[in-house]
Design an enzyme around this catalytic site. Structure first.
Site, PDB file in Angstrom:
ATOM      1  N   GLU A 130     142.173 -27.934  48.599  1.00  0.00           N
ATOM      2  CA  GLU A 130     141.736 -29.319  48.747  1.00  0.00           C
ATOM      3  C   GLU A 130     141.332 -29.475  50.199  1.00  0.00           C
ATOM      4  OE1 GLU A 130     144.433 -32.503  48.204  1.00  0.00           O
ATOM      5  OE2 GLU A 130     146.107 -31.549  49.218  1.00  0.00           O
ATOM      6  N   GLU A 167     154.015 -29.276  43.518  1.00  0.00           N
ATOM      7  CA  GLU A 167     152.557 -29.336  43.482  1.00  0.00           C
ATOM      8  C   GLU A 167     151.986 -28.198  44.318  1.00  0.00           C
ATOM      9  OE1 GLU A 167     149.281 -32.065  45.783  1.00  0.00           O
ATOM     10  OE2 GLU A 167     150.886 -33.125  44.737  1.00  0.00           O
TER      11      GLU A 167
END
Length: 258
Positions: free
Chosen positions: A149, A144
């Site tokens: 974020e 990932e």
């Protein structure tokens, strides 16, 4: 002449190494988000629900396709609202709705330069993200890349991460002079066989070099979401403003050439 070769020098002069050629990138895929309504079903799936146990980390929002819409001004907008919708979340009746889209089974890409121009919301309990997951569904091969974020209670902080099945393998952050909600920024990663570099507005703030057991070698699909609550950002408080909007102006992916 091959890049990196030595240039012939006059007698008595010392040869000079030619500068290494700068990497070149060519556009491979792009999204400009023109029009109104739902984003193109050719590329984007819209989520509906609260996942299992709030997507595994006690998220409080119910994702509704109506909260992921083109605004007619060239942006895809994910909107988080504080309202009941009659649906059940992991902790009881849902108190919030928001938007999430992804390209799973519709579009994926391997190594490249991934850039999104976005304006991210800030406020306690908000968790906007642009990230990617491997298409390979084997748990051992999971990888990932979180292009960006961040959590709204740190309004000036840009953050990027990388994870595998074994956990987090890279993390970095950068404090900007103004809150992320004050304007648009270009959030990007350069993902190559040698490693990953994170940037905001072209400024490098984190990197990961290839290592033994590297699983960042398979195609990934894209995810955009605006989460409310969860174990990392915590619950919204009285000062958190709703509706909160994550505006995506465009996404561009480049392949390395030459």
């Amino acid at each position: 002449m091959l890049a990196g070769a030595l240039v012939a020098s006059p007698a008595g002069a010392q040869p000079k190494a030619q500068a290494k050629a700068k990497a070149k990138w060519a556009i491979s895929w792009r999204q400009e988000f023109v029009g109104y309504g739902a984003p193109s079903a050719k590329y984007w799936n819209a989520h509906n629900g609260n996942g299992v146990n709030g997507y595994g980390h006690k998220a409080l929002q119910y994702y509704d396709p109506a909260n992921a819409q083109l605004n007619g001004n060239g942006q895809l907008v994910l909107t988080a609202e504080k309202k009941r919708n009659g649906k059940a979340c992991w902790n009881g009746p849902c108190q919030y709705v928001s938007g999430r889209v992804d390209t799973r089974d519709l579009f994926s890409h391997g190594y490249g330069r991934f850039v999104a121009r976005m304006k991210l919301p800030t406020g306690v309990g908000l968790w906007p993200a642009f990230w990617m997951q491997t298409v390979d569904k084997r748990r051992s091969q999971y990888a990932e890349i979180d292009v960006v974020e961040t959590i709204g209670n740190e309004p000036n902080r840009v953050q990027g991460f990388a994870h595998t099945a074994k956990g987090k393998v890279a993390a970095g952050s950068l404090l900007l002079k103004k809150p992320l909600s004050a304007g648009y920024h270009n959030y990007s990663v350069e993902w190559t066989p040698k490693g990953i570099v994170w940037r905001v507005d072209g400024r490098k703030y984190a990197s990961l070099k290839k290592y033994k057991g590297w699983t960042f070698n398979k195609k990934m699909f894209l995810i955009l979401n605006l989460q409310v609550g969860g174990e990392w950002p915590g619950k919204p408080n009285a000062a958190t403003r709703f509706p909160a909007r994550m505006s995506i102006d465009w996404i561009r992916i480049y392949k390395r050439v030459g």
